[in-house]
Design a protein around this motif. Sequence first.
Motif, mmCIF file in Angstrom:
data_model
loop_
_atom_site.group_PDB
_atom_site.id
_atom_site.type_symbol
_atom_site.label_atom_id
_atom_site.label_comp_id
_atom_site.label_asym_id
_atom_site.label_seq_id
_atom_site.Cartn_x
_atom_site.Cartn_y
_atom_site.Cartn_z
ATOM 1 N N ILE A 181 0.057 4.545 -0.929
ATOM 2 C CA ILE A 181 -0.685 3.812 -1.942
ATOM 3 C C ILE A 181 0.115 2.564 -2.283
ATOM 4 C CG2 ILE A 181 0.347 5.216 -3.793
ATOM 5 C CD1 ILE A 181 -2.178 4.718 -5.447
ATOM 6 N N HIS A 182 -0.556 1.414 -2.270
ATOM 7 C CA HIS A 182 0.162 0.173 -2.581
ATOM 8 C C HIS A 182 -0.810 -0.925 -2.980
ATOM 9 C CE1 HIS A 182 -0.745 -1.840 1.350
ATOM 10 N NE2 HIS A 182 -0.739 -0.605 1.804
ATOM 11 N N PHE A 183 -0.238 -2.039 -3.429
ATOM 12 C CA PHE A 183 -0.994 -3.192 -3.907
ATOM 13 C C PHE A 183 -1.390 -4.074 -2.729
ATOM 14 C CE2 PHE A 183 -0.626 -7.650 -5.673
ATOM 15 C CZ PHE A 183 -1.814 -7.629 -6.388
ATOM 16 N N TYR A 184 -2.651 -4.484 -2.712
ATOM 17 C CA TYR A 184 -3.160 -5.420 -1.717
ATOM 18 C C TYR A 184 -3.340 -6.779 -2.390
ATOM 19 C CZ TYR A 184 -4.317 -1.781 1.710
ATOM 20 O OH TYR A 184 -4.254 -0.748 2.635
ATOM 21 N N PRO A 185 -2.425 -7.731 -2.210
ATOM 22 C CA PRO A 185 -2.585 -9.062 -2.814
ATOM 23 C C PRO A 185 -3.828 -9.760 -2.265
ATOM 24 C CG PRO A 185 -0.333 -8.718 -2.024
ATOM 25 C CD PRO A 185 -1.166 -7.611 -1.456
ATOM 26 N N PRO A 186 -4.317 -10.805 -2.937
ATOM 27 C CA PRO A 186 -5.539 -11.489 -2.502
ATOM 28 C C PRO A 186 -5.531 -11.924 -1.043
ATOM 29 C CG PRO A 186 -4.931 -12.225 -4.693
ATOM 30 C CD PRO A 186 -3.805 -11.354 -4.212
ATOM 31 N N GLN A 187 -4.371 -12.366 -0.555
ATOM 32 C CA GLN A 187 -4.332 -12.863 0.834
ATOM 33 C C GLN A 187 -4.530 -11.754 1.865
ATOM 34 O OE1 GLN A 187 -1.838 -12.935 -1.373
ATOM 35 N NE2 GLN A 187 0.206 -12.844 -0.439
ATOM 36 N N TYR A 188 -4.442 -10.496 1.426
ATOM 37 C CA TYR A 188 -4.641 -9.371 2.342
ATOM 38 C C TYR A 188 -5.938 -8.622 2.057
ATOM 39 C CZ TYR A 188 0.246 -10.247 3.428
ATOM 40 O OH TYR A 188 1.418 -10.840 3.807
ATOM 41 N N MET A 189 -6.792 -9.210 1.279
ATOM 42 C CA MET A 189 -8.076 -8.582 0.952
ATOM 43 C C MET A 189 -9.087 -8.850 2.067
ATOM 44 S SD MET A 189 -8.079 -6.834 -1.901
ATOM 45 C CE MET A 189 -9.748 -6.903 -2.520
ATOM 46 N N PHE A 227 -4.819 -0.914 6.244
ATOM 47 C CA PHE A 227 -6.252 -0.875 6.509
ATOM 48 C C PHE A 227 -7.021 -0.797 5.202
ATOM 49 C CE2 PHE A 227 -10.078 1.774 6.981
ATOM 50 C CZ PHE A 227 -10.816 0.960 7.830
ATOM 51 N N LEU A 228 -7.960 -1.711 5.005
ATOM 52 C CA LEU A 228 -8.796 -1.719 3.811
ATOM 53 C C LEU A 228 -10.251 -1.575 4.236
ATOM 54 C CD1 LEU A 228 -8.546 -2.098 0.713
ATOM 55 C CD2 LEU A 228 -9.103 -4.508 1.075
ATOM 56 N N PRO A 229 -10.908 -0.482 3.877
ATOM 57 C CA PRO A 229 -12.297 -0.273 4.296
ATOM 58 C C PRO A 229 -13.238 -1.263 3.617
ATOM 59 C CG PRO A 229 -11.610 1.458 2.796
ATOM 60 C CD PRO A 229 -10.380 0.665 3.113
ATOM 61 N N GLN A 230 -14.361 -1.515 4.268
ATOM 62 C CA GLN A 230 -15.337 -2.472 3.760
ATOM 63 C C GLN A 230 -15.821 -2.094 2.370
ATOM 64 O OE1 GLN A 230 -16.342 -5.326 5.430
ATOM 65 N NE2 GLN A 230 -17.450 -5.888 3.560
ATOM 66 N N VAL A 231 -15.999 -0.800 2.118
ATOM 67 C CA VAL A 231 -16.511 -0.354 0.825
ATOM 68 C C VAL A 231 -15.550 -0.735 -0.300
ATOM 69 C CG1 VAL A 231 -15.488 1.954 1.020
ATOM 70 C CG2 VAL A 231 -17.475 1.601 -0.450
ATOM 71 N N ALA A 232 -14.243 -0.715 -0.030
ATOM 72 C CA ALA A 232 -13.262 -1.092 -1.043
ATOM 73 C C ALA A 232 -13.322 -2.587 -1.326
ATOM 74 C CB ALA A 232 -11.863 -0.693 -0.599
ATOM 75 N N VAL A 267 -6.496 -5.355 -5.099
ATOM 76 C CA VAL A 267 -6.675 -3.946 -5.456
ATOM 77 C C VAL A 267 -5.400 -3.163 -5.222
ATOM 78 C CG1 VAL A 267 -9.145 -3.958 -4.895
ATOM 79 C CG2 VAL A 267 -7.475 -3.283 -3.131
ATOM 80 N N ILE A 268 -5.376 -1.969 -5.794
ATOM 81 C CA ILE A 268 -4.426 -0.926 -5.395
ATOM 82 C C ILE A 268 -5.236 0.070 -4.585
ATOM 83 C CG2 ILE A 268 -2.916 0.934 -6.171
ATOM 84 C CD1 ILE A 268 -2.458 -0.711 -8.751
ATOM 85 N N HIS A 269 -4.812 0.300 -3.353
ATOM 86 C CA HIS A 269 -5.580 1.175 -2.459
ATOM 87 C C HIS A 269 -4.675 2.254 -1.892
ATOM 88 C CE1 HIS A 269 -8.717 2.338 0.369
ATOM 89 N NE2 HIS A 269 -7.817 2.307 1.331
ATOM 90 N N CYS A 270 -5.224 3.464 -1.782
ATOM 91 C CA CYS A 270 -4.480 4.587 -1.217
ATOM 92 C C CYS A 270 -4.989 4.854 0.195
ATOM 93 C CB CYS A 270 -4.635 5.833 -2.085
ATOM 94 S SG CYS A 270 -3.640 7.231 -1.499
ATOM 95 N N ASP A 271 -4.119 4.725 1.169
ATOM 96 C CA ASP A 271 -4.495 4.913 2.563
ATOM 97 C C ASP A 271 -4.716 6.378 2.919
ATOM 98 O OD1 ASP A 271 -4.182 2.154 2.987
ATOM 99 O OD2 ASP A 271 -2.047 2.373 3.410
#
Length: 324
Positions: free
Chosen positions: A189-197, A206-211, A223-227
């Motif tokens: 689980i970690h922070f996804y800064p705008p440049q990695y959205m 990996f960031l799924p489309q739904v997120a 976002v903060i996303h949990c892989d």
Amino acid sequence: MAKGIPIIKRDDLIFALKLLRKMRDPKTRFDEKEFVKSGRDYLFNYAEKNVGPLDPSRRAFLKGILIGIGAAAVLSAIPVISYLNQPEISLKQFPWIIIVDSNGNPIKASQIPVNSPEILLFEYPMQGDITFLLNLGDENNNPIQVPPTTVVIPENGKTYTFPGGVGPNKSIVAYSAICQHLGCTPPEIHFYPPQYMKVGLPTPNFLPQVALQAAQQANAPAVIHCDCHGSTYDPYHGAAVLTGPTVRPLPYVQLYWDSNTDYLYAIGMNLNAPVILGRTSDLSGYAYLSSYDESTGCPKMLLSSNQTPSNCYTKLQDDGNTFQ
């Protein structure tokens, strides 16, 4: 040693707590009879299956548990479970804790990078309660003022108030780094800064489309996303749930910014918010912070710019950049 509770490394403590949660879960219940039969091999296989791959240090930690509690451990599962299942200890109130660097010098809010992909963590209110420290910004890495907001708990429909960001731009926030679904921790689980959205990044980014779509609908630049299982949280709006399977927002740590020194303090948590996963209360845990002063309880304090704290502090740790 705090009240008879062994102090172990942060990573080992988190690993032990995750293992304990799996042992307690009816779906992954620890088989004491099989442990009596197979001993250490069963424990190793159980931990790998339910918590994750065991590197040499993790195997050494589990082996140390068995050795530390004596040879009887291979004849009975009870000593192992008893060792991991330490009784909780409680705080009377949330302590006032200054955030410092690895050398013990207070962190300055104005020096925290905006939208940093580095995983910055501190522990609060107890040892093992890891917390993200984030300085939030827009897609151009300009700090964004994070306003107070009402956060909904999808699990029960209740709400609580998130007080907003602090610091010179009111852009600094702190949230639990333990996923509210099944307890995954950084770097899962970690922070996804705008440049990695964006979608299409390789694991572990990996960031799924739904997120991504949920973030856009919530007007969240990052976002903060949990892989582990796909839970996504909105750090601009109190770490509210954007996508499941989690049904609980990330608990937040209330920060205080002293504008005279630029220092940051962790000063409490919202008891109306969901508790840190695995806790009965955010005022309870398994070990005090090593700097916690039991004699005073770490009451409100403001250090001057030439002071270095001797107690009542928590160290900020950089766990690296998963995007590199």
